[in-house]
Structure formats: C-alpha cells, structure tokens
Design a protein around this motif. Structure first.
Motif, PDB file in Angstrom:
ATOM      1  N   HIS A 102     -28.074 116.057 -16.718  1.00 55.40           N
ATOM      2  CA  HIS A 102     -29.249 116.888 -16.998  1.00 55.40           C
ATOM      3  C   HIS A 102     -30.045 116.315 -18.171  1.00 55.40           C
ATOM      4  O   HIS A 102     -29.474 115.958 -19.190  1.00 55.40           O
ATOM      5  N   HIS A 103     -31.349 116.243 -17.996  1.00 57.87           N
ATOM      6  CA  HIS A 103     -32.220 115.697 -19.036  1.00 57.87           C
ATOM      7  C   HIS A 103     -33.146 116.748 -19.635  1.00 57.87           C
ATOM      8  O   HIS A 103     -34.007 116.408 -20.446  1.00 57.87           O
ATOM      9  N   GLY A 104     -33.007 117.995 -19.208  1.00 55.52           N
ATOM     10  CA  GLY A 104     -33.825 119.055 -19.795  1.00 55.52           C
ATOM     11  C   GLY A 104     -35.238 119.068 -19.246  1.00 55.52           C
ATOM     12  O   GLY A 104     -35.544 118.441 -18.229  1.00 55.52           O
ATOM     13  N   MET A 105     -36.094 119.808 -19.943  1.00 51.35           N
ATOM     14  CA  MET A 105     -37.473 119.988 -19.488  1.00 51.35           C
ATOM     15  C   MET A 105     -38.308 118.793 -19.935  1.00 51.35           C
ATOM     16  O   MET A 105     -38.294 118.428 -21.108  1.00 51.35           O
ATOM     17  N   ILE A 106     -39.027 118.182 -19.005  1.00 51.99           N
ATOM     18  CA  ILE A 106     -39.837 117.005 -19.332  1.00 51.99           C
ATOM     19  C   ILE A 106     -41.329 117.335 -19.460  1.00 51.99           C
ATOM     20  O   ILE A 106     -42.064 116.590 -20.083  1.00 51.99           O
ATOM     21  N   PHE A 107     -41.764 118.442 -18.869  1.00 47.90           N
ATOM     22  CA  PHE A 107     -43.138 118.930 -19.084  1.00 47.90           C
ATOM     23  C   PHE A 107     -43.054 120.426 -19.352  1.00 47.90           C
ATOM     24  O   PHE A 107     -42.562 121.188 -18.520  1.00 47.90           O
ATOM     25  N   ALA A 108     -43.549 120.835 -20.527  1.00 43.76           N
ATOM     26  CA  ALA A 108     -43.452 122.239 -20.946  1.00 43.76           C
ATOM     27  C   ALA A 108     -44.375 123.104 -20.091  1.00 43.76           C
ATOM     28  O   ALA A 108     -45.342 122.610 -19.494  1.00 43.76           O
ATOM     29  N   PRO A 109     -44.096 124.410 -20.056  1.00 45.52           N
ATOM     30  CA  PRO A 109     -44.941 125.319 -19.270  1.00 45.52           C
ATOM     31  C   PRO A 109     -46.400 125.278 -19.738  1.00 45.52           C
ATOM     32  O   PRO A 109     -46.641 125.092 -20.928  1.00 45.52           O
ATOM     33  N   GLU A 110     -47.330 125.551 -18.871  1.00 43.25           N
ATOM     34  CA  GLU A 110     -47.121 125.663 -17.448  1.00 43.25           C
ATOM     35  C   GLU A 110     -47.446 124.330 -16.819  1.00 43.25           C
ATOM     36  O   GLU A 110     -48.555 123.819 -17.000  1.00 43.25           O
ATOM     37  N   ASN A 111     -46.519 123.790 -16.063  1.00 40.60           N
ATOM     38  CA  ASN A 111     -46.713 122.485 -15.454  1.00 40.60           C
ATOM     39  C   ASN A 111     -45.816 122.381 -14.229  1.00 40.60           C
ATOM     40  O   ASN A 111     -44.714 122.925 -14.209  1.00 40.60           O
ATOM     41  N   LYS A 112     -46.300 121.707 -13.224  1.00 40.66           N
ATOM     42  CA  LYS A 112     -45.498 121.482 -12.015  1.00 40.66           C
ATOM     43  C   LYS A 112     -46.094 120.310 -11.247  1.00 40.66           C
ATOM     44  O   LYS A 112     -47.013 119.655 -11.710  1.00 40.66           O
ATOM     45  N   ASP A 113     -45.547 120.058 -10.045  1.00 41.54           N
ATOM     46  CA  ASP A 113     -46.104 119.043  -9.147  1.00 41.54           C
ATOM     47  C   ASP A 113     -46.107 117.657  -9.785  1.00 41.54           C
ATOM     48  O   ASP A 113     -47.067 116.890  -9.644  1.00 41.54           O
ATOM     49  N   VAL A 114     -45.016 117.348 -10.467  1.00 42.16           N
ATOM     50  CA  VAL A 114     -44.893 116.050 -11.139  1.00 42.16           C
ATOM     51  C   VAL A 114     -44.486 114.978 -10.119  1.00 42.16           C
ATOM     52  O   VAL A 114     -43.737 115.245  -9.183  1.00 42.16           O
ATOM     53  N   LEU A 115     -44.985 113.764 -10.291  1.00 41.03           N
ATOM     54  CA  LEU A 115     -44.520 112.622  -9.515  1.00 41.03           C
ATOM     55  C   LEU A 115     -44.443 111.419 -10.451  1.00 41.03           C
ATOM     56  O   LEU A 115     -45.455 110.970 -11.000  1.00 41.03           O
ATOM     57  N   ILE A 116     -43.226 110.911 -10.631  1.00 42.11           N
ATOM     58  CA  ILE A 116     -43.004 109.759 -11.509  1.00 42.11           C
ATOM     59  C   ILE A 116     -43.134 108.481 -10.683  1.00 42.11           C
ATOM     60  O   ILE A 116     -42.540 108.371  -9.607  1.00 42.11           O
ATOM     61  N   PHE A 117     -43.895 107.524 -11.190  1.00 41.81           N
ATOM     62  CA  PHE A 117     -44.082 106.261 -10.479  1.00 41.81           C
ATOM     63  C   PHE A 117     -42.771 105.465 -10.521  1.00 41.81           C
ATOM     64  O   PHE A 117     -42.073 105.455 -11.543  1.00 41.81           O
TER      65      PHE A 117
END
Lengths: 226, 226
Positions: B178-193
């Motif tokens: 587990h690496h924890g939260m990588i983008f604080a609220p409010e955020n979603k729909d992440v895509l890492i290249f």
C-alpha cells in the motif's frame, strides 16, 4: 507566558500601500507571509486592488491577461439578474451560494521590509505578480519556508479553472524561479515544514472536496518539494 | 480501421460474481482496469455490493469499519425528510443536489482472469478491499500501469472526508503493497503513463474544485510516482 497584542497595530494598512495599477485602489494589505532575509524582516503582503468605483451601478472584475500582461476589466450592471453581487468580494452566478464566478479585486504579493519588526516600508513594485493562465484572478495568501539558502514562497493561484497552490523560490528577494502548481484545485492554506523528516519534506494543506467531505487539514510528503 | 463492438458482450455481469458478504447482492461489476500478467488477461473489476433489500421502506448504507474489518450498516427510513433518497446509489442531505452523505453500496476490487480475453473466471475473494479510514465508503474504478516488473493499481478511495486517489502495487497479483493516497480529495480518474518522460513520471488526473471551476483533466509530474 503571557502574550499581548502589539499596541502599534496595525503594522500596515491599505493606506500605506500605493496602488500598482492606474485608476485602482488598494482595498486590502493582509494575510502576509513572514521571514528574515539578511538583517531585514520581510513581510510578504497579499495586496488586493480594485478598479476605482465611478458608478455604483457598475460592478467590475479585473482579470489578468497572460497575453498582454495587463489587466482586463469585465463590467456588469449591478441589477443584472444573472448574477448575485451581495458579497462585495465576489460575483456569483445567481442561486449559487457557495462558489464564485469572478472576483472584484485582483491580489498579488508585495514586500514590506523592516529592520526592527515594527516600522515597515512597502516596496514600490509587486514582488510576485500573476504570470500565467492559472493566476488570472490573482494570487493570494503567501507563506514562506526557508530551506538551506532558498526561500520557498507558495500561495493560492486563482483562475476560472480553480483555486490551487503554486510555488516560486528566491535566494535574494529580487529574482524568482517559478515551480508551477504544487497542489491541484481545490487546495489552499499550505505550510511546508522547514526541515525534512526521515528524509522527506512534509507539508500541511487543505483540500476542499465537493461531493463529500469538508475542507480539512491534510498532511503530504514529498521527496522533492513538488 | 473499423472497430466493432464485440458480439459476446457483456463479458461479465453481476450474475457472474458471487457476493463476498453474506446477505449482500452484487449490483455492479464494472469500470475495470485491464492488464496482462504472465499468460493471463487480468480484468480488475470494481464490484459493488449492497445489503439485500428486505423492507423497501428501509434504505441501508454499508460502511467499512477499520477497527473490526467488517461492514457496519446504517439504516434510514425512506420517508425520513432529513435525507433525499431519489438517486438509489446515494443518500443525500435533503436540499443538497450535488454532493452525497452516504453510499448505498460498497465497492471493492476483484480479479477476473482469462486466457483468451473472452472467457473470464472471477476470483472467489476480493483482491483489493477497503483497509483504512480513507476507504470506509469503498474503493472504486481501478486503473493499472505496469512499470518494470511492478503493477501499480490506483483507484478512488471514498470516505466521509472525500474522494481521493489511492495506490497499491503488486508483482504477482497475490500480495500488495500500500502506498496511500496519491491525489488528495477531490480527485479521481487518474491514469499514470507507463514510461518516464524526460526522467519524470506523468499522470493525468481530474481534480474536482468547489468554489470555482469545473472537473477538468490536469497533468501531474512526479519523480517517485507518489
């Protein structure tokens, strides 16, 4: 320890700050970041200016234009039912109680200097001024963290896409290096710790969620301050 | 190139997924992340389960309890004027049209495996399940990026403090870090290249600001993926 409010307050008022823009007035000099640089106390002020009101039936919104590096001014009739002008600081879309559409002043950062921490002299020019599309509504509420010989200055960057936290750095309070946005919208009230903890930088920040949750203080860690 | 919708769709429906919780039903198996691991296609499903409805006058909200590692269930009368139950997915405070107070289902991540990309077998157990205070309303909408021999899995973490993006990683689809939260609220729909650009990792993400601005796609850079 007893702490007393300093009797010469306020240290600086809007009257002490000459407007940077012609035909504007300074309506706020507040929410400053503080640090020491050489033998000076640096108070980095948020200065808010608005176009001088000539007609009380017209509400104006100054907007930084990154193409021209000038301020454009939007004008609205105060009886326009599309908008809610009840809070003099903001222009809201009618019926929207929480958000805002425009601001009625533009803020930027300006240095006040002091040798004794009492008597401050305000610089003639802004120190950090809007410079890009994420700052068209202004920059606000600076905080300063010194790490080694670099002063990191971070502030709310306000634009139609949101309120985020951006950062510049300086070693001399003359030139700055821009590091872009360090916390995406909506976030503000950042404070970076001046020392690493277990090899990492830490900051407190305050994201403002929309769907669920309240604005609350969070802690973030970083290996590179960005 | 012509692209046709696969005629054996849907590949997986809720009927194919056995509920993980007693007295719950699977109401969604959707919004999957996809990758290849050895000779298998891994479809990491968002599975949404809700307590089986026994009385239509009672609305239930399942909530993960980090102390017990069980689900607690809040119950509301459907005629309670404090709340708005008009959207069956959420429980809103009456009058709040945009946000939500509770969810009526709890989501977690579950693996479906396939050799040919057509026929999938759904694992018996969840692969990533809520595990902390930031995930009490569930975890949703996983995406997977393989970098070197590690699969990074990131997803919406939902709780009363907001919706943010959290990350785990795995090398074998058995154990996770587990690496924890990588983008604080409010955020979603992440895509890492999947590859670095000029020595940095990049991600697209979608912050949701409150005061001003719309949910929009942003790009973020990182030296360490966190």
């Amino acid at each position: 320890m007893n702490v007393y409010r300093y009797e010469e307050n306020p240290l600086i008022t809007p009257i002490d700050v000459k407007p940077h823009h012609d035909n504007y007035e300074v309506i706020g000099a507040f929410n400053a970041g503080i640090t020491k640089y050489n033998d000076e106390i640096i108070m980095l002020l948020r200065v808010a200016e608005r176009p001088i009101i000539e007609d009380v039936n017209i509400v104006k919104a100054p907007i930084y234009n990154p193409q021209t590096n000038e301020l454009d001014i939007l004008e609205f009739r105060s009886d326009d039912p599309t908008y809610d002008f009840s809070d003099p600081r903001v222009i809201r879309v009618a019926g929207d109680k929480e958000g805002f559409k425009y601001l009625t002043s533009l803020s930027y950062l300006r240095i006040a200097r002091s040798k004794d921490g009492h008597q401050f002299t305000v610089d003639e020019k802004p120190f950090v001024y809007p410079s890009n599309e994420l700052e068209t509504f202004g920059i606000e509420d600076p905080r300063i963290t010194k790490i080694d010989d670099t002063y990191y200055i971070y502030f709310s960057a306000v634009s139609p896409v949101g309120v985020g936290e951006s950062m510049v750095s300086t070693k001399d309070f003359v030139t700055t290096e821009h590091h872009g946005m360090i916390f995406a919208p909506e976030n503000k009230d950042v404070l970076i710790f001046p020392e690493k903890i277990n090899g990492k930088y830490y900051a407190i920040h305050r994201p403002v969620p929309k769907s669920v949750g309240m604005p609350e203080m969070w802690i973030a860690e970083s290996t590179n301050l960005l």
